[in-house]
Design an enzyme around this catalytic site. Structure first.
Site, PDB file in Angstrom:
ATOM      1  N   ASN A 147     -10.966  -2.715  -6.222  1.00  0.00           N
ATOM      2  CA  ASN A 147     -10.131  -1.783  -7.005  1.00  0.00           C
ATOM      3  C   ASN A 147     -10.692  -1.450  -8.386  1.00  0.00           C
ATOM      4  O   ASN A 147     -10.251  -0.489  -9.024  1.00  0.00           O
ATOM      5  CB  ASN A 147      -8.697  -2.318  -7.157  1.00  0.00           C
ATOM      6  CG  ASN A 147      -7.858  -2.188  -5.907  1.00  0.00           C
ATOM      7  OD1 ASN A 147      -6.885  -2.911  -5.725  1.00  0.00           O
ATOM      8  ND2 ASN A 147      -8.211  -1.260  -5.023  1.00  0.00           N
ATOM      9  N   TRP A 148     -11.695  -2.219  -8.862  1.00  0.00           N
ATOM     10  CA  TRP A 148     -12.313  -1.884 -10.160  1.00  0.00           C
ATOM     11  C   TRP A 148     -12.975  -0.515 -10.115  1.00  0.00           C
ATOM     12  O   TRP A 148     -13.213   0.096 -11.150  1.00  0.00           O
ATOM     13  CB  TRP A 148     -13.380  -2.928 -10.544  1.00  0.00           C
ATOM     14  CG  TRP A 148     -12.849  -4.317 -10.735  1.00  0.00           C
ATOM     15  CD1 TRP A 148     -13.084  -5.394  -9.934  1.00  0.00           C
ATOM     16  CD2 TRP A 148     -12.022  -4.800 -11.810  1.00  0.00           C
ATOM     17  NE1 TRP A 148     -12.440  -6.509 -10.428  1.00  0.00           N
ATOM     18  CE2 TRP A 148     -11.778  -6.171 -11.579  1.00  0.00           C
ATOM     19  CE3 TRP A 148     -11.436  -4.200 -12.938  1.00  0.00           C
ATOM     20  CZ2 TRP A 148     -11.001  -6.953 -12.436  1.00  0.00           C
ATOM     21  CZ3 TRP A 148     -10.653  -4.993 -13.777  1.00  0.00           C
ATOM     22  CH2 TRP A 148     -10.449  -6.339 -13.526  1.00  0.00           C
TER      23      TRP A 148
ATOM     24  N   ASP B 296       0.823  -1.207   0.000  1.00  0.00           N
ATOM     25  CA  ASP B 296       0.000   0.000   0.000  1.00  0.00           C
ATOM     26  C   ASP B 296       0.860   1.261   0.000  1.00  0.00           C
ATOM     27  O   ASP B 296       1.943   1.276   0.580  1.00  0.00           O
ATOM     28  CB  ASP B 296      -0.899  -0.020   1.248  1.00  0.00           C
ATOM     29  CG  ASP B 296      -2.079   0.919   1.116  1.00  0.00           C
ATOM     30  OD1 ASP B 296      -2.312   1.455   0.013  1.00  0.00           O
ATOM     31  OD2 ASP B 296      -2.765   1.139   2.127  1.00  0.00           O
TER      32      ASP B 296
ATOM     33  N   ARG C 295       0.198   7.622  -2.771  1.00  0.00           N
ATOM     34  CA  ARG C 295       0.710   8.705  -1.913  1.00  0.00           C
ATOM     35  C   ARG C 295       2.187   8.978  -2.184  1.00  0.00           C
ATOM     36  O   ARG C 295       2.643  10.112  -2.141  1.00  0.00           O
ATOM     37  CB  ARG C 295       0.500   8.333  -0.428  1.00  0.00           C
ATOM     38  CG  ARG C 295      -0.893   8.683   0.056  1.00  0.00           C
ATOM     39  CD  ARG C 295      -1.224   7.975   1.331  1.00  0.00           C
ATOM     40  NE  ARG C 295      -1.492   6.571   1.089  1.00  0.00           N
ATOM     41  CZ  ARG C 295      -1.558   5.646   2.043  1.00  0.00           C
ATOM     42  NH1 ARG C 295      -1.335   5.989   3.293  1.00  0.00           N
ATOM     43  NH2 ARG C 295      -1.838   4.400   1.744  1.00  0.00           N
TER      44      ARG C 295
END
Ligand code: FPP
Length: 254
Positions: free
Chosen positions: A81-82, A33, A37
């Site tokens: 995530n789609w 992850d 960012r």
């Protein structure tokens, strides 16, 4: 100052050979992850972060093989995530295809067996073909299993397992009285792997986000604020060292 900090870092960072003397986790799961960012902090498009994340993944695979980790499962694309912007989804699909295309030879030569875990629904044809090819080519390797969780969500996995168990009950293949933890595990996508010993999540988020829920009942968790593209070999070795200091009791008294 730079010299002092790099000297300190070199003596504080454990070495692979030292870690191999301790208990190396058999199965490591990773929630990679923080790519977006990482890019935003550099005023770059999010996709640049995903590309940088691939380099981290390459290093982590290499180090895992070096350490003797037997199963590595990465959360590459979740069933949620789609819902990201279409351009990012398209970029990620191309990135999976390109990365596997570029790395397949090296993964194969290093004895890595690739498995895709998740639902096949919605997956573009070119991605499916690339996954099937990678699984076929590496199917007889036995140094390390590299599970790519793609279009994966653990609740969906559990729903699939429940449906398949009910189907097999109806067909007379399973007796209701025989349903136990072992049987349920044998209906999950990770049925060929032991449960993860260690799950690492980068980027300072402290949640599981629908990753390996059934399998992580007794998993050790390691959370770090480091963003995935910055997660170097040093960070990975520190996570393993931290794991080696844990006292795993599995609910028992010692
Ligand atoms: C999460 O960061 C990362 C992803 C959704 C994709 C990760 C994929 C790779 C590193 C490529 C892997 C390649 C193969 C072949 C397995 P994020 O976008 O959620 O970051 P954010 O939380 O900072 O927005």
């Amino acid at each position: 100052m730079n010299f002092i900090s790099s000297f300190l870092s070199s003596i504080l960072t454990p070495k692979v050979k030292d870690l191999k003397k301790g208990s190396v986790p058999q199965h490591v799961g990773i929630i990679m992850d923080g790519n977006g960012r990482w890019a935003a902090r550099r005023h770059l498009p999010r996709v640049v972060g995903h590309r940088a994340g691939v380099a981290t993944l390459r290093q982590v695979i290499k180090t895992s093989v070096e350490l003797g980790v037997k199963y590595l499962t990465v959360f590459a694309f979740s069933s949620e995530n789609w819902d990201r912007p279409q351009r990012e989804v398209d970029f990620l699909m191309d990135l999976f295809v390109d990365t596997l295309g570029q790395e397949l030879d090296s993964l194969n030569k290093n004895g890595v067996k690739i498995k895709i875990i998740g639902s096949k629904k919605k997956t573009p044809e070119k991605v499916l073909q690339c996954f099937n090819h990678a699984e076929d080519i590496t199917s007889s390797n036995n140094k390390m299993v590299f599970n790519i969780a793609f279009n994966y969500g653990s609740r969906g996995e559990i729903i699939d397992a429940v449906k398949n168990i009910i189907r097999d009950c109806r067909r007379g293949k399973v007796d209701i009285e025989d349903i136990n933890e072992k049987l349920i595990s044998s209906y999950t996508y990770t049925r060929e792997c032991p449960d993860p010993d260690l799950i690492i999540r980068t980027s300072g988020e402290y949640r599981i986000s629908n990753f390996l829920l059934w399998q992580s009942a007794y998993t050790e968790f390691y959370f770090t604020r480091t963003l995935w593209p910055d997660f170097s070999k040093k960070h990975y070795l520190r996570a393993i060292q931290n794991y080696q200091k844990r006292n795993r009791r599995f609910g028992r008294v010692q």
